[in-house]
Write a protein that holds these residues in place. Structure first.
Motif, short mmCIF file in Angstrom:
data_model
loop_
_atom_site.label_atom_id
_atom_site.label_comp_id
_atom_site.label_asym_id
_atom_site.label_seq_id
_atom_site.Cartn_x
_atom_site.Cartn_y
_atom_site.Cartn_z
N THR A 131 41.88 38.91 34.09
CA THR A 131 41.11 40.12 34.38
C THR A 131 41.96 41.16 35.07
O THR A 131 41.95 42.34 34.72
N THR A 132 42.74 40.72 36.07
CA THR A 132 43.58 41.65 36.83
C THR A 132 44.67 42.27 35.97
O THR A 132 44.93 43.47 36.02
N VAL A 133 45.32 41.44 35.16
CA VAL A 133 46.42 41.94 34.31
C VAL A 133 45.91 42.91 33.26
O VAL A 133 46.47 43.99 33.05
N THR A 134 44.81 42.56 32.58
CA THR A 134 44.28 43.43 31.53
C THR A 134 43.72 44.72 32.11
O THR A 134 43.66 45.73 31.41
N ALA A 135 43.31 44.69 33.38
CA ALA A 135 42.85 45.93 34.02
C ALA A 135 44.02 46.86 34.30
O ALA A 135 43.88 48.08 34.26
N SER A 136 45.19 46.28 34.58
CA SER A 136 46.35 47.08 34.96
C SER A 136 47.22 47.47 33.79
O SER A 136 47.93 48.47 33.83
N GLU A 137 47.21 46.66 32.73
CA GLU A 137 48.12 46.88 31.61
C GLU A 137 47.35 46.89 30.30
O GLU A 137 46.38 46.14 30.13
N LEU A 142 54.18 46.56 21.69
CA LEU A 142 55.26 47.23 22.42
C LEU A 142 55.42 46.65 23.82
O LEU A 142 56.53 46.54 24.34
N TYR A 143 54.29 46.25 24.42
CA TYR A 143 54.32 45.66 25.76
C TYR A 143 55.16 44.38 25.77
O TYR A 143 55.90 44.11 26.72
#
Length: 680
Positions: A131-137, A142-143
């Protein structure tokens, strides 16, 4: 015998030579990742103080980390010589490529959060991390490209070294590097600071440190002369708020606004001021603590600390299962006829907040699942993620829900928007407001490059500030406004903008505002989230018809209302889940083994004082033991005193597995209405 001799011959000069190539290639790739990190930060507007020193220190630490990794895997490499020579090189290349991928992932985390990932990873579930990662990135092809590119670069560097260097030359070069860089590492005192460390080294060493510390707090090693160390007479927390208020006959309503990411640097005349005009205007109308402290570096810590003055446990109080017996503002005020409600725009299950709220018997929980029609969610990012409802919608929902709720009330509101990805409705309007503020105020202390780099965040601050303003103005039209106390604070200082020092992450404002105030006052004395609940309960019980409390079990003594700078509290701080390694003691900050002096402007300066350092280290060690004792042995409050809550029911592991399987993908309402089906 002949076979053994042949295999022994494989431990040749050339065997070591090829392994040195593999290790140096790893070090060179680390250096390239470091240059990528520094370039990314400067390109995004992050100011790096003394760039030359930063590059040098990082390169030194990368070298020694790479060398350490090389030495660690050397026995494995040599062992495979006896099996098949080709396998040992392939194996090491695969392992080193995986290490490079991990190093780059840790750098990406640092670029997003501006902190190194360490033992705090142990405190989060996979769902919370996702949840935290998908909120930030925004996750895209390309990522993930650099995760493939850097291992390929490693292999290319290794090929170039083999092709264009000699065995003798590489041995001499390696020896010179060890002598030169080793000498520098020995004579540079600040090279081990966390912001210069190799990300893999920090990650691994921090986890090892935390695991070693657990031995100090094993249950069998925990005991106290006093079985319940927190139990104190009620009058040990003086009523410091009473003298500031006109006391009415009716019990006052309490509105607590916990603002996501609101650090003191964005308030008043501090470094990043200018983008919270309403909150700035509230300083002269409120009781305002300039040097106030959040007890945790992330949101997980604010609810139990602010509402219950509770210890941390191993990974944050909310992660304890079952929750130890405790009290809070919610449970105490509910037994005194308060209607208790919690409002947020995200899922209350995140960070297990719902467990705490339900344990304390809260009457109403309004989260992302209960908004209904007429409210606009924050739009999803390219990865399909949305935290939920933005701040203006949270306050709108709160106001609509107040109608019909019996008074007195305790209303807890947690904002959401001032967090990655810093998106909200009408964003373009607020981006233009940022430009207007910059153009109208040429003497802003923030440089234009930084404003441009973090324009989304400054726009978000304006949006949140305006949302609070609109809520307060709407509430002022309600009849109960004249008998309401508002408490506003931040959960922690927001992360993406670079932090000037190790203290500012915890530096948040505290406002206590009410039409009942006799006068406004600002305080420079240090207090923390731990002090709010004790002082508020003391104020209410001493001045209104509430049930008397004979004993309390707070972690701190209450708010300090001395106007000049001082600190009467000892405040251990949990920067991340699972790590209590910061400590405020008198006018000192202890952080990761370093000692800093705190001045009246709440700036810090590193000092060397072995006597004070030992005193504070010993005090922090005792604080950690107390924290473990209280939570592991359920010794916060004895059953005889806890008349406010019922013990939590604990399911077995098998029952929890069944519940998780049956409720997968369901909201709390879905689970409630489906209960008869589960019970069959």
């Amino acid at each position: 015998m002949e076979k053994i001799e042949k295999k022994a011959n494989k431990f040749s000069f050339k065997t070591g030579f090829r392994y040195i190539y593999l290790t140096l290639s790893l070090i060179f790739t680390f250096w390239l990742i470091t240059l990528f990190e520094i370039y990314s930060k400067t390109a995004s507007g992050i100011q790096i103080q003394d760039l030359t020193t930063t590059v040098l220190f990082k390169i030194l630490n990368d070298f020694w980390t790479g060398l350490l990794i090389g030495l660690l895997f050397l026995p494995l490499y040599l062992a495979f010589v006896f099996i098949k020579k080709a396998i040992n090189e392939i194996l090491i290349k695969v392992l080193f490529c995986l290490i490079i991928i991990a190093q780059f992932a840790l750098v990406k985390y640092n670029l997003t959060t501006l902190i190194n990932l360490g033992a705090d990873i142990l405190g989060y579930s996979m769902d919370d991390m996702y949840t935290t990662v998908t909120a930030s990135e925004s996750l895209s092809y390309l990522y993930f490209l650099p995760f493939i590119l850097f291992p390929m670069i490693y292999l290319v560097i290794n090929g170039i070294l083999i092709k264009f260097t000699t065995e003798k030359g590489i041995y001499i070069t390696t020896a010179l590097l060890i002598l030169f860089l080793g000498g520098l590492k020995l004579f540079i005192p600040d090279i081990s600071a966390s912001n210069y460390q190799n990300k893999m080294y920090f990650f691994t060493s921090d986890i090892i440190r935390v695991q070693n510390e657990k031995s100090l707090t094993n249950t069998e090693n925990l005991f106290y002369k006093k079985e319940y160390p927190l139990v104190q007479p009620f009058n040990s927390t003086p009523d410091v708020l009473g003298p500031f208020f006109e006391i009415h006959e009716e019990k006052p309503n309490i509105v607590m606004i916990i603002v996501e990411g609101l650090g003191s640097e964005f308030i008043g005349k501090n470094d990043y001021h200018g983008f919270t005009p309403f909150l700035d205007s509230m300083i002269t109308k409120s009781l305002y603590w300039e040097n106030f402290i959040s007890t945790a570096g992330r949101t997980f810590g604010v609810v139990p600390s602010l509402l219950g003055s509770l210890p941390y446990g191993e990974k944050g109080f909310l992660e304890l299962n079952p929750l130890p017996s405790h009290t809070s503002l919610i449970s105490i005020l509910k037994t005194n006829q308060y209607t208790t409600s919690y409002y947020s725009g995200d899922d209350s299950s995140f960070d297990r907040k719902i467990n705490f709220l339900e344990y304390n018997g809260i009457d109403n929980v309004i989260d992302v699942n209960k908004f209904g029609p007429g409210y606009v969610k924050t739009k999803e990012n390219s990865g399909g993620f949305s935290w939920g409802y933005p701040d203006a919608e949270i306050f709108k929902k709160t106001l609509s829900n107040l109608n019909g709720k019996e008074e007195p009330r305790l209303d807890i509101i947690m904002t959401l928007t001032n967090h990655e990805p810093f998106d909200f409705p009408s964003k373009n309007l607020y981006l233009k407001k940022v430009d207007s503020i910059v153009n109208a105020n040429p003497n802003l202390s923030i440089n234009r490059g930084e404003i441009k780099a973090f324009k989304d965040i400054f726009a978000c601050l304006l949006y949140t500030d305006n949302s609070i303003k609109n809520f307060m103005q709407s509430y002022a039209k309600r009849p109960e406004y004249k008998n309401t106390i508002f408490i506003i604070t931040g959960d922690h200082r927001l992360i993406p903008i670079n932090q000037k020092d190790k203290l500012c992450r915890f530096h948040v404002p505290l406002y206590i505002y009410s039409p009942m105030l006799k006068k406004a006052q600002s305080f420079k004395s240090i207090s923390s989230h731990w002090d709010v609940a004790p002082s508020l309960i003391s104020f209410l019980i001493n001045n209104y018809k509430l049930n008397k409390m004979e004993k309390t079990t707070w972690m701190s003594q209450g708010l300090d209302t001395v106007q000049q700078f001082r600190n009467i509290h000892q405040i251990p701080l949990m920067r991340n889940k699972g790590s209590i390694n910061d400590y405020i003691y008198k006018d000192y900050l202890y952080s990761d083994g370093e000692l800093f002096k705190i001045n009246a402007d709440f700036d810090i300066k590193k000092i060397n004082d072995e006597t004070v350092l030992k005193t504070i280290s010993d005090s922090l060690r005792e604080a950690k033991k107390l924290n473990a004792y209280l939570t592991k042995k359920n010794k916060i409050i004895p059953k005889s005193l806890n008349i406010y809550t019922q013990p939590a029911f604990q399911f077995s592991e098998q029952e929890m597995a069944t519940i998780k399987k049956l409720t997968k993908g369901l909201t709390f309402d879905d689970i409630l209405f489906s209960c008869p089906r589960f019970c069959l």
